[in-house]
Design an enzyme around this catalytic site. Structure first.
Site, PDB file in Angstrom:
ATOM      1  CG  ASP A  36      -2.012  -1.108   1.099  1.00 57.06           C
ATOM      2  OD1 ASP A  36      -1.858  -1.987   0.225  1.00 57.06           O
ATOM      3  OD2 ASP A  36      -2.969  -1.101   1.880  1.00 57.06           O
ATOM      4  CG  ASP A 287     -11.222  33.221 -34.861  1.00 55.18           C
ATOM      5  OD1 ASP A 287     -11.581  34.349 -34.477  1.00 55.18           O
ATOM      6  OD2 ASP A 287     -10.689  32.380 -34.106  1.00 55.18           O
ATOM      7  N   GLY A 422      -6.786  20.396 -35.146  1.00 57.04           N
ATOM      8  CA  GLY A 422      -7.400  19.381 -35.991  1.00 57.04           C
ATOM      9  C   GLY A 422      -7.483  19.865 -37.421  1.00 57.04           C
ATOM     10  CG  LEU A 423      -9.696  23.393 -39.785  1.00 59.01           C
ATOM     11  CD1 LEU A 423     -10.981  22.704 -39.395  1.00 59.01           C
ATOM     12  CD2 LEU A 423      -9.908  24.880 -39.862  1.00 59.01           C
TER      13      LEU A 423
HETATM   14  S1  SF4 Z   1      -1.968  -7.131  -2.408  1.00 60.02           S
HETATM   15 FE1  SF4 Z   1      -3.341  -5.380  -2.460  1.00 60.02          FE
HETATM   16  S2  SF4 Z   1      -3.762  -4.956  -0.328  1.00 60.02           S
HETATM   17 FE2  SF4 Z   1      -1.953  -6.258  -0.376  1.00 60.02          FE
HETATM   18  S3  SF4 Z   1      -0.225  -4.891  -0.358  1.00 60.02           S
HETATM   19 FE3  SF4 Z   1      -0.675  -5.318  -2.483  1.00 60.02          FE
HETATM   20  S4  SF4 Z   1      -2.046  -3.664  -3.078  1.00 60.02           S
HETATM   21 FE4  SF4 Z   1      -2.024  -3.679  -0.857  1.00 60.02          FE
END
Ligand code: SF4
Ligand code: SF4
Lengths: 531, 426
Positions: A36, A287, A422-423
């Site tokens: 995480d 324009d 684009g033009l």
């Molecule tokens: S598996 Fe999912 S919850 Fe576990 S560390 Fe990796 S991202 Fe985080």
């Protein structure tokens, strides 16, 4: 279980990180496994922050699960407090720790630290990033401002004569779409109106700033996704009114000024008469005629989508052919807004559904997030980015607000530029062989080769998938063929509309199950689409 | 694990190692999907996890470039947590929907995450069940990429280990064969293949293969070379199939590549003379390429934060071939047996650390003031802002760095941040 290939929003604790990182003097201890910690790079790489987010992760492992993960958490809180000496602590769990139910709030409170500890309950299996940001901001504001709340029967007195009106700006966070510049623009606008900004929060605010939120005369909610619930609580608790008109676009900015004037009892007429954006005149300039009725599709967070759709229609003369958002929390507002354009709001966080919608509507421009930019690029449609989720490109070095009069100027440029280019590209294309089916030669203005660090890395990954990237460029199935004379006729059509004519004709043919396009088909299609 | 090499016993005990257990700042094993899905072109990776898992992979991969990536997450929701029966039904439904969308998928990996493991969702049973119901079109395997079990590159290890039981048995009379284990860029694979051909070593196959229909066969006459240092479980699984590991350095830099090739050459009885004839031209080229960077890098100090487990062989390369001075060599996991040939080649005065306590390590790093820091994306910019020069370690996984022809590129990865810093005058 929801099959997800890509998601607009992260988990709710990432929302909490956006609040903590935006502020000063706050530290967030997150009960979470090591992976995480990836969330740090969102801030250090995408936003190019020069400091790590103020977050300590417990990074528990499987072998800890049998033992004492609660102890691990308490140590992490203690050490984080000693090392960072924050003015306030946020504590909570990510998705995995939510399952092991260690009660981070209770554990942290038991440590009796000499600073406010704000426990966060962010249900990771129900909620998402913006909700997490909103909830975190609300909890923080409550925890820090409540001790200063007046008695229940208190009435906000009238502003003392001679004191300038004061307001707070609520909502700007870390990783927000142009929040940095919007704050500057709106602060300047308010100053010219004679209104002082007391506290900007969460961006740049400290816990002690949150404690004095109630002192201002009113609140300005810049991003309702983040700050509406906090503002509503402040209104109830401090009888502090709020303005939630999002000042994106010329008209909305003027309405915003009028609302501020009313709330603070000042006269804004001279400012309203003097303040100028170049947008109205540029839109009137001849324009810009070619912008008339450009069919646009708008997708993003609720705030920016509702605002952008209005600007598109009223200030650039586009036709809004579709609108949608991943902000489920604002479904009612979105459906309401969609009615004004006679369309139905697409509320989803499945980008494949968004892509299908874009294909179906075949708009001439897409206003969306970075994901819609990619969708548009694959389909060969010009696009501009109007909303988070953010990308490194959404943090330009230059001043580039979305709000206020300067924001309207920025919007004019960023939306019109891809169309104009684009033009020009078509002019260039004239000298090439018909490029429409030559996938490798996409116009350069349709987004740039991905340049985010997060993009750059895989671009160098061991194996590439060129076929996948290219196969979807043509919008029409290749199984429609053109008779020789129809092909010749097509070449007589001016080059800058030829591509569109080809696409429309092929779509027309496919829908009717015609294998070959004849001259008849070409003109039938032309008649059909010129309704 | 059985100890098979004479050096290993020494390696396992002698090296002083600082072991730390605090906050780790590393990705989890899910990240491996980012490069594995590109290597195995007909495989799909379905993470069974949370929104966090989905967000991690897309943040690490920047997947917005692709029309439809070959990985996805089955995001668990409140009701999936309520009952495992329902979670299994839900998984079956999601897989059916996915396979319907993507008939091109031949091999599906169910990838476990922290949430799926904590609620004890048995993905190996789910994989067996789904394999039965989708046979013969699709084979379903499972492994864990969870952050509570795996660190970054260990996800690749877990994935490859799950493939090993799938490898067909080698015919009893098939004779000797070589498997190169560990995901390599195609270009590197092709170079190695040519070198093995010239050396007369073969047949050679690679694990993971580019297409899952090309799985190598394995048996007691199979020898294997690890191309990556983080493949403990895969090696164990291959040992169980009777294959024999060739001990060596890892193919980083001239020395590493030479020793690595030599391990195979020795097993195939290639003469010293022939070996030298084959490796000399690419060695010469690599030397020229390195000369270029050595000037810039010699004597520069370098600090490795733990990330990919490549740190030890990298430190060996930069110290012995570029003259750099490793100060700390952090690695998430020190597999002493697999690193037996590497550890003795490390400079004596470098601190070897295993695990992490990121705040303390940052303190050490600041105190040491290294000329260059190798670290993850979360730390790089904050350290740059403190005046340090950094190299993102993830690039070492995404860039071809193994073998002779890449030795110069590998050196360049360290040189570029220093050059950049010296150029900038703002
Ligand atoms: S598996 Fe999912 S919850 Fe576990 S560390 Fe990796 S991202 Fe985080
Ligand atoms: S480091 Fe490797 S070889 Fe040494 S004891 Fe541990 S597992 Fe066995």
């Amino acid at each position: 279980m929801q099959l997800t290939l890509w998601t607009y929003e992260g988990p709710p604790h990432v929302g909490a990180m956006r609040i903590a990182t935006a502020m000063e003097g706050v530290h967030y201890v997150l009960h979470a496994p090591q992976g995480d910690t990836y969330a740090d790079l969102l801030f250090t790489m995408i936003e190019r922050r020069d400091k790590r987010p103020p977050v300590t992760y417990t990074t528990f492992q499987a072998r800890d699960l049998g033992g004492d993960t609660a102890e691990l958490f308490k140590n992490a809180v203690r050490e984080a407090y000693e090392r960072f000496m924050p003015e306030a602590l946020l504590v909570g769990a990510s998705c995995t720790a939510e399952l092991i139910q260690d009660d981070p709030g209770g554990l942290a409170l038991a440590l009796r630290l000499p600073v406010p500890v704000v426990p966060l309950e962010l249900p990771a299996y129900q909620k998402k990033e913006n909700w997490g940001a909103s909830e975190t901001f609300y909890r923080l504001v409550r925890a820090l401002a409540a001790p200063h709340a007046p008695p229940a029967d208190w009435q906000r007195p009238a502003r003392e004569a001679g004191r300038r009106p004061r307001c707070n700006l609520l909502g700007p966070t870390a990783l927000g779409f142009r929040h940095r510049d919007d704050v500057k623009e709106i602060t300047g606008l308010l100053a010219r109106l004679g209104v002082d900004v007391d506290v900007v929060a969460p961006m740049g605010a400290s816990p002690s700033d949150l404690a004095r939120l109630g002192e201002a005369d009113f609140n300005v909610v810049l991003y309702p996704e983040i700050a509406l619930s906090a503002a509503q609580w402040l209104q109830r608790t401090f009888r502090q009114p709020y303005i939630d008109i999002v000042p994106v676009g010329v008209t909305a900015t003027r309405e915003f000024i009028a609302a501020v004037a009313t709330l603070s009892g000042i006269d804004a007429s001279s400012l309203l008469a003097a303040e100028q954006s170049r947008l109205p005149w540029y839109s009137r300039s001849v324009d810009s005629t070619y912008l008339t009725g450009k069919r646009v599709f708008v997708f993003g967070d609720a705030t920016h989508v509702i605002a952008a759709a209005r600007v598109a229609k009223e200030e650039l003369g586009f036709t809004v052919v579709g609108l949608g958002s991943y902000s489920r929390e604002f479904g009612r507002e979105l459906r309401e807004a969609a009615k004004a354009y006679g369309v139905e709001a697409l509320i989803t966080d499945d980008y494949l559904e968004v892509e299908a919608k874009v294909r179906e509507l075949a708009p001439e421009m897409v206003l969306g997030t970075q994901m819609e930019r990619h969708i548009a690029k694959r389909l060969g449609i010009p696009s501009a980015v109007i909303s988070a989720p953010v990308h490194v490109q959404d943090f330009p070095a230059r001043y580039s607000p979305q709000m206020g009069f300067e924001g309207a100027n920025v919007i004019f440029d960023t939306w019109v530029h891809p169309l104009m280019m684009g033009l020009e590209e078509h002019l260039l294309a004239m000298f090439r062989e018909d490029f429409e089916f030559h996938a490798g030669a996409g116009p350069s203005h349709l987004g740039h080769a991905a340049s985010a660090p997060s993009d750059a890395a895989p671009a160098q990954a061991p194996t590439r998938e060129p076929a996948q990237a290219q196969s979807t460029i043509s919008m029409t199935p290749a199984d429609v063929c053109w008779s020789d004379d129809a092909q010749k006729e097509l070449m007589k059509i001016p080059f800058f509309v030829r591509g569109k004519a080809r696409r429309n004709t092929e779509r027309f043919a496919t829908e009717r199950g015609l294998a070959t396009v004849t001259i008849e088909t070409l003109y039938d299609a032309k008649a059909h689409y010129s309704r | 694990m059985t100890i098979q090499t004479p050096v290993a016993s020494k390696g396992c005990s002698d090296v002083p190692v600082l072991r730390e257990r605090g906050q780790r700042e590393v990705f989890c094993g899910l990240t491996g999907i980012v490069w594995l899905h590109r290597k195995m072109q007909d495989a799909f990776f379905l993470v069974v996890g949370s929104r966090t898992c989905a967000h991690l992979i897309q943040s690490a991969a920047g997947v917005m470039i692709f029309a439809e990536p070959r990985f996805a997450t089955a995001i668990m929701e409140e009701r999936d947590l309520a009952g495992l029966v329902d979670a299994n039904d839900e998984l079956d439904r999601v897989v059916a929907r996915l396979l319907e969308r993507r008939p091109d998928i031949k091999l599906l990996f169910l990838v476990g995450s922290c949430p799926s493991e904590v609620i004890k969702l048995d993905l190996s049973r789910a994989a067996a069940r789904l394999s039965r119901s989708h046979a013969p079109a699709v084979r379903v395997l499972n492994y864990s990429g969870s952050g509570i079990e795996t660190t970054f590159t260990q996800g690749e290890d877990a994935c490859l280990a799950s493939l090993v039981p799938e490898l067909p048995d080698a015919a009893p009379n098939a004779g000797k064969s070589l498997i190169v284990v560990g995901a390599l860029a195609d270009v590197v694979e092709d170079q190695f293949r040519r070198l093995f051909d010239q050396l007369g070593i073969g047949p050679v196959s690679f694990l993971p293969p580019r297409r899952t229909s090309e799985l190598p066969t394995v048996g007691p006459q199979t020898q294997y070379l690890l191309a990556q240092p983080f493949l403990g479980d895969t090696a164990r699984a291959l040992d169980e199939r009777g294959a024999v590991r060739l001990h060596s350095n890892f193919p980083l830099g001239i020395e590493g590549t030479t020793n690595w090739l030599r391990a195979a050459a020795d097993a195939w009885g290639v003469s010293e003379q022939h070996f030298n004839t084959v490796v000399q031209p690419p060695q010469e080229r690599a030397r020229k390429a390195l000369d270029h960077h050595r000037e810039r890098l010699a004597d520069k100090s370098i600090f490795f934060f733990p990330d990919s487990q490549l740190e030890v062989p990298l430190a060996r390369f930069v110290s012995r071939e570029l003259g750099m001075r490793p100060i700390e060599i952090g690695t998430p996991y020190l597999h002493q047996q697999h690193l037996a040939a590497e550890l003795p080649l490390l400079p004596q005065n470098a601190l070897l650390s295993e695990g992490q306590d990121v705040e303390k390590q940052l303190d050490r790093c600041r105190a040491a003031k290294p000329d260059i820091v190798v670290c993850g994306l979360g730390l790089a910019n904050p350290l740059e802002a403190e005046g340090m020069t950094t190299k993102w370690s993830i690039e070492l996984l995404f860039t071809p760095i193994q073998g002779y022809e890449q030795a110069g590129d590998l050196a360049e990865l360290f040189a570029r941040p220093l050059v950049r810093r010296s150029r900038l005058e703002v």
